[in-house]
Structure formats: structure tokens, C-alpha cells
Design a protein around this motif. Structure first.
Motif, mmCIF file in Angstrom:
data_model
loop_
_atom_site.group_PDB
_atom_site.id
_atom_site.type_symbol
_atom_site.label_atom_id
_atom_site.label_comp_id
_atom_site.label_asym_id
_atom_site.label_seq_id
_atom_site.Cartn_x
_atom_site.Cartn_y
_atom_site.Cartn_z
ATOM 1 N N ILE A 10 13.836 0.018 3.856
ATOM 2 C CA ILE A 10 12.449 0.087 4.309
ATOM 3 C C ILE A 10 12.435 0.444 5.788
ATOM 4 O O ILE A 10 13.154 -0.152 6.592
ATOM 5 C CB ILE A 10 11.733 -1.261 4.073
ATOM 6 C CG1 ILE A 10 11.668 -1.555 2.578
ATOM 7 C CG2 ILE A 10 10.341 -1.247 4.680
ATOM 8 C CD1 ILE A 10 11.152 -2.932 2.267
ATOM 9 N N TYR A 63 1.878 3.404 9.702
ATOM 10 C CA TYR A 63 2.272 3.972 8.414
ATOM 11 C C TYR A 63 1.292 5.029 7.923
ATOM 12 O O TYR A 63 1.473 5.593 6.864
ATOM 13 C CB TYR A 63 2.391 2.849 7.371
ATOM 14 C CG TYR A 63 3.571 1.953 7.597
ATOM 15 C CD1 TYR A 63 4.823 2.329 7.183
ATOM 16 C CD2 TYR A 63 3.429 0.732 8.232
ATOM 17 C CE1 TYR A 63 5.926 1.523 7.385
ATOM 18 C CE2 TYR A 63 4.517 -0.094 8.439
ATOM 19 C CZ TYR A 63 5.765 0.306 8.010
ATOM 20 O OH TYR A 63 6.838 -0.508 8.220
ATOM 21 N N SER A 75 -3.163 2.676 4.315
ATOM 22 C CA SER A 75 -2.913 1.312 3.840
ATOM 23 C C SER A 75 -2.003 1.292 2.608
ATOM 24 O O SER A 75 -1.363 0.283 2.341
ATOM 25 C CB SER A 75 -4.223 0.612 3.523
ATOM 26 O OG SER A 75 -4.877 1.274 2.466
ATOM 27 N N THR A 76 -1.931 2.384 1.866
ATOM 28 C CA THR A 76 -1.063 2.388 0.684
ATOM 29 C C THR A 76 0.411 2.380 1.082
ATOM 30 O O THR A 76 1.231 1.857 0.346
ATOM 31 C CB THR A 76 -1.350 3.603 -0.216
ATOM 32 O OG1 THR A 76 -1.144 4.802 0.531
ATOM 33 C CG2 THR A 76 -2.761 3.553 -0.757
ATOM 34 N N ALA A 77 0.746 2.943 2.243
ATOM 35 C CA ALA A 77 2.138 2.921 2.697
ATOM 36 C C ALA A 77 2.555 1.494 3.040
ATOM 37 O O ALA A 77 3.685 1.087 2.753
ATOM 38 C CB ALA A 77 2.320 3.843 3.892
ATOM 39 N N TRP A 128 1.231 -1.200 1.719
ATOM 40 C CA TRP A 128 1.289 -1.881 0.429
ATOM 41 C C TRP A 128 2.599 -1.568 -0.286
ATOM 42 O O TRP A 128 3.238 -2.453 -0.851
ATOM 43 C CB TRP A 128 0.085 -1.446 -0.406
ATOM 44 C CG TRP A 128 0.002 -2.134 -1.718
ATOM 45 C CD1 TRP A 128 -0.507 -3.364 -1.966
ATOM 46 C CD2 TRP A 128 0.469 -1.624 -2.968
ATOM 47 N NE1 TRP A 128 -0.394 -3.653 -3.297
ATOM 48 C CE2 TRP A 128 0.201 -2.600 -3.934
ATOM 49 C CE3 TRP A 128 1.074 -0.439 -3.364
ATOM 50 C CZ2 TRP A 128 0.532 -2.432 -5.267
ATOM 51 C CZ3 TRP A 128 1.400 -0.270 -4.692
ATOM 52 C CH2 TRP A 128 1.124 -1.259 -5.627
ATOM 53 N N ARG A 129 3.019 -0.298 -0.257
ATOM 54 C CA ARG A 129 4.288 0.087 -0.901
ATOM 55 C C ARG A 129 5.478 -0.562 -0.206
ATOM 56 O O ARG A 129 6.419 -0.998 -0.856
ATOM 57 C CB ARG A 129 4.450 1.609 -0.888
ATOM 58 C CG ARG A 129 3.668 2.302 -1.963
ATOM 59 C CD ARG A 129 4.102 3.747 -2.054
ATOM 60 N NE ARG A 129 4.031 4.391 -0.743
ATOM 61 C CZ ARG A 129 3.223 5.383 -0.432
ATOM 62 N NH1 ARG A 129 2.430 5.877 -1.336
ATOM 63 N NH2 ARG A 129 3.220 5.901 0.769
ATOM 64 N N ALA A 130 5.444 -0.632 1.130
ATOM 65 C CA ALA A 130 6.546 -1.264 1.855
ATOM 66 C C ALA A 130 6.643 -2.743 1.491
ATOM 67 O O ALA A 130 7.741 -3.269 1.282
ATOM 68 C CB ALA A 130 6.346 -1.096 3.358
ATOM 69 N N ARG A 131 5.515 -3.413 1.402
ATOM 70 C CA ARG A 131 5.527 -4.829 1.031
ATOM 71 C C ARG A 131 5.970 -5.018 -0.414
ATOM 72 O O ARG A 131 6.642 -6.000 -0.746
ATOM 73 C CB ARG A 131 4.157 -5.448 1.259
ATOM 74 C CG ARG A 131 3.856 -5.602 2.720
ATOM 75 C CD ARG A 131 2.532 -6.228 2.963
ATOM 76 N NE ARG A 131 2.291 -6.346 4.396
ATOM 77 C CZ ARG A 131 1.104 -6.500 4.934
ATOM 78 N NH1 ARG A 131 0.031 -6.578 4.161
ATOM 79 N NH2 ARG A 131 0.982 -6.593 6.234
ATOM 80 N N LEU A 132 5.594 -4.100 -1.287
ATOM 81 C CA LEU A 132 6.020 -4.170 -2.677
ATOM 82 C C LEU A 132 7.541 -4.032 -2.786
ATOM 83 O O LEU A 132 8.200 -4.811 -3.491
ATOM 84 C CB LEU A 132 5.333 -3.082 -3.510
ATOM 85 C CG LEU A 132 5.780 -2.985 -4.967
ATOM 86 C CD1 LEU A 132 5.308 -4.206 -5.735
ATOM 87 C CD2 LEU A 132 5.271 -1.711 -5.594
ATOM 88 N N PHE A 133 8.103 -3.054 -2.072
ATOM 89 C CA PHE A 133 9.547 -2.879 -2.113
ATOM 90 C C PHE A 133 10.271 -4.049 -1.453
ATOM 91 O O PHE A 133 11.358 -4.432 -1.880
ATOM 92 C CB PHE A 133 9.965 -1.556 -1.459
ATOM 93 C CG PHE A 133 9.797 -0.389 -2.370
ATOM 94 C CD1 PHE A 133 10.666 -0.205 -3.431
ATOM 95 C CD2 PHE A 133 8.775 0.523 -2.180
ATOM 96 C CE1 PHE A 133 10.513 0.871 -4.287
ATOM 97 C CE2 PHE A 133 8.608 1.587 -3.027
ATOM 98 C CZ PHE A 133 9.484 1.768 -4.086
#
Length: 142
Positions: free
Chosen positions: A54, A61, A64-66, A68-73
Motif C-alpha cells: 500500500i 489519493y 475517496s474511493t482510493a 476506501w480501497r487502501a483501507r480495504l487492502f
């Protein structure tokens, strides 16, 4: 990282070269390191790779979706590492401790748990080292 993997590799090598007791050479060794013993370490290693891939140096980023994706990973990586640790502890208890093997064979399970703990610690150290803006500044935020 290297010490973590070497600890388990040492147990696997000892298991491959385990021999029966000298006083009764007809009895085979009661337990060996098998593929199921490798799975918790592989899960922790995958979790460590996911977490440390990450990009935490990016200032913004973009959207906001980036974030969210970083937190998901990040969650997926920590889930892999927690699953590896839980698997190694359950493997230690179910395969080695409950069967009441001699100490030379329970070492295989202890090496598995220590590998996963050391991988988790090395992932944390690498995360903290990568998040430093300067040489003396450490930040634990995403």
C-alpha cells in the motif's frame, strides 16, 4: 523477516531428518512437518506483502474511493496475518501439544508460531519505517 522464515525452515529441516530413537530403531518418528504446517506462514507472508504494498507516502489519493480501497487492502492484509497466527496457534495445540509428543517434536509447532509472530512484527516495523517523513518522525496513520 529472515529470522522468522529461518526459524520455521529449521523446524522443517529437522523434521525431514528426524530419526527413530537409538534404543528402538523400528519405531518411526511420530510426526513430521507437512504442507498444513506451511499454510499459516504462507498466509502471514501474503498478509505482510499486501500491507506493505500500500502506498502510504501519497499525500492525496485523488478521490475517496482510493482511500476506501487502501483501507480495504489494509484490512485484507491484517486478516491474512491474523488468520496465519490463529492457524499456527491452533496447529500447535491440536497437532503437537494435545498429542503429548516429546519436546523435540513440539518444537515444530513452536517454530511455526514464532515465525508468524516475527512476520507480524517485521510487517509493523516496515510499516513504521516507510511512514517516516524524516529520519526522526514516525506516524502510524494511513
Amino acid at each position: 523477516f529472515a529470522l522468522a522464515n529461518w526459524t520455521f525452515l529449521d523446524a522443517a529441516i529437522l523434521s525431514a531428518h528426524a530419526h527413530p530413537p537409538y534404543d528402538d530403531p523400528q519405531i518411526p518418528p511420530p510426526v513430521h512437518v507437512q504442507f498444513v504446517d506451511w499454510v499459516p506462514g504462507i498466509c502471514s507472508l501474503l498478509g505482510m506483502l499486501i500491507i506493505n504494498l500500500i502506498d502510504i507516502r501519497g499525500d492525496d489519493y485523488g478521490d475517496s474511493t482510493a482511500v476506501w480501497r487502501a483501507r480495504l487492502f489494509l484490512f485484507i492484509g491484517f486478516a491474512f496475518m491474523a488468520g496465519g497466527l490463529a492457524g499456527s496457534v491452533s496447529l500447535l495445540v491440536l497437532k503437537y501439544v494435545m498429542m503429548d509428543y516429546p519436546e523435540q517434536y513440539t518444537y515444530y509447532g513452536y517454530a511455526n508460531v514464532s515465525q508468524n509472530v516475527a512476520l507480524m512484527l517485521s510487517a509493523d516495523v516496515l510499516w513504521i519505517a516507510q511512514s517516516a517523513q524524516t529520519e526522526y518522525d514516525y506516524s502510524l496513520t494511513l
